[in-house]
Scaffold this active site. Structure first.
Site, PDB file in Angstrom:
ATOM      1  N   TYR A 142       0.854  -1.194   0.000  1.00  0.00           N
ATOM      2  CA  TYR A 142       0.000   0.000   0.000  1.00  0.00           C
ATOM      3  C   TYR A 142       0.886   1.239   0.000  1.00  0.00           C
ATOM      4  O   TYR A 142       1.591   1.506   0.979  1.00  0.00           O
ATOM      5  CB  TYR A 142      -0.901  -0.039   1.241  1.00  0.00           C
ATOM      6  CG  TYR A 142      -1.916   1.088   1.375  1.00  0.00           C
ATOM      7  CD1 TYR A 142      -2.273   1.904   0.305  1.00  0.00           C
ATOM      8  CD2 TYR A 142      -2.538   1.310   2.601  1.00  0.00           C
ATOM      9  CE1 TYR A 142      -3.211   2.912   0.444  1.00  0.00           C
ATOM     10  CE2 TYR A 142      -3.482   2.316   2.756  1.00  0.00           C
ATOM     11  CZ  TYR A 142      -3.816   3.115   1.690  1.00  0.00           C
ATOM     12  OH  TYR A 142      -4.740   4.116   1.850  1.00  0.00           O
ATOM     13  N   LYS A 170      -1.712  -1.343  -3.937  1.00  0.00           N
ATOM     14  CA  LYS A 170      -2.616  -0.219  -4.107  1.00  0.00           C
ATOM     15  C   LYS A 170      -1.763   1.040  -4.075  1.00  0.00           C
ATOM     16  O   LYS A 170      -1.046   1.285  -3.101  1.00  0.00           O
ATOM     17  CB  LYS A 170      -3.661  -0.170  -2.983  1.00  0.00           C
ATOM     18  CG  LYS A 170      -4.594   1.046  -3.104  1.00  0.00           C
ATOM     19  CD  LYS A 170      -5.507   1.218  -1.885  1.00  0.00           C
ATOM     20  CE  LYS A 170      -6.418   2.430  -2.117  1.00  0.00           C
ATOM     21  NZ  LYS A 170      -7.108   2.867  -0.888  1.00  0.00           N
TER      22      LYS A 170
END
Length: 300
Positions: A142, A170
């Site tokens: 992330y 992400k």
């Protein structure tokens, strides 16, 4: 549980807000109502305990409970991602195990950042490798520099993409030249998702496999339409929709975080409510901005 393959990691997902009662306890009914609405708008999966879910303010019991409630609502063939990152490698691993027990399908791991000056590439590699080695769930990296003040380097991402238990990332930075470099790591076993609501269409053009978007929490049908329009081949129309929606991303989720997202959700008829202390609700001039942006996009 359905065994989702890495090849299926994509589509359009939302990072659910954590709903609280007036006294600051979890509100399960409101949480599940929101999930039902998100799914009805055509979302392909949900992230629980992400930044929009006030991850830093959740207790471990809260995380387990929210995931259990989400599992009751999310079909088995859709992704239920769990934000498990913490400042401690041990705690991150424990949260990944808890998330697996609660029915999550993959774990999203943010960089530890409290000891910022010591979080060099070597430290980050050691942390993420240890988590990926021990996690019973597949792991997504992330990249969230707005909150961590750390940009995951393309070389770090390429290195971690080789780990058999790391299935994707992400990227919420929305820095397209850097995203291009992340995308060079994309393969059958590693997928890149964007988390930037202001640059979804350019990210799709660059080749991302999907998106996890806070803007989808309060503009779900519009975001779904934009992505579907792009996928159907009408890139010009999709780019126009992106221009309309971009201020909803930058001025609400981007500028105000969970408090702004929750205010927007309340205004469009979903359950936002107050954020958890020390975050304060959006009021006054800021609330006016939220209302104006939603109105400008025809959402209220």
């Amino acid at each position: 549980m359905a065994n989702l393959s890495v090849a299926q990691l994509g589509g359009l997902m939302v990072p659910a807000v954590s709903t609280f009662t007036a006294s600051g306890e979890l509100d399960g009914a409101a949480f599940q109502r929101n999930l039902d609405a998100h799914l009805s708008f055509g979302m392909d999966g949900v992230l629980v305990g992400g930044s929009s879910g006030e991850s830093a303010l959740l207790e471990n019991d809260d995380r387990r409970q929210l995931l259990a409630w989400a599992r009751e609502r999310i079909p088995q063939d859709q992704w239920l991602l769990a934000g498990v990152g913490s400042e401690s490698t041990r705690l991150t691993i424990q949260r990944a195990k808890d998330a697996k027990d609660a029915g999550a399908t993959a774990a999203l791991v943010i960089s530890p950042h409290y000891f910022l000056k010591r979080m060099n590439e070597q430290a980050l590699l050691a942390h993420f490798r240890a988590v990926a080695d021990a996690s019973p769930l597949p792991v997504l990296l992330y990249n969230m520099p707005a909150y961590t003040h750390i940009v995951l380097s393309p070389s770090f991402v390429h290195e971690m993409a080789q780990h058999e238990n790391v299935i994707g990332m992400k990227d919420s930075a929305g820095n397209l030249p850097v995203l291009q470099q992340y995308l060079e790591a994309q393969s059958d076993s590693f997928k890149v998702l964007t988390g930037s609501g202001g640059t979804v269409v350019p990210a799709l053009e660059a080749g991302v496999s999907g998106a996890i978007l806070a803007i989808g929490l309060y503009a779900g049908p519009a975001v779904r339409r934009m992505v579907d329009t792009y996928r159907a081949g009408d890139h010009v129309a999709a780019a126009e929709m992106q221009q309309t929606l971009a201020p909803l991303a930058t001025d609400i989720a981007g500028a105000m975080g969970p408090a702004g997202i929750k205010a927007a959700m309340d205004l469009v008829g979903l359950s936002g409510g107050a954020p958890r202390s020390p975050l304060l609700p959006v009021v006054g001039a800021e609330l006016d901005i939220v209302r104006e942006r939603l109105s400008g996009a025809g959402l209220v």
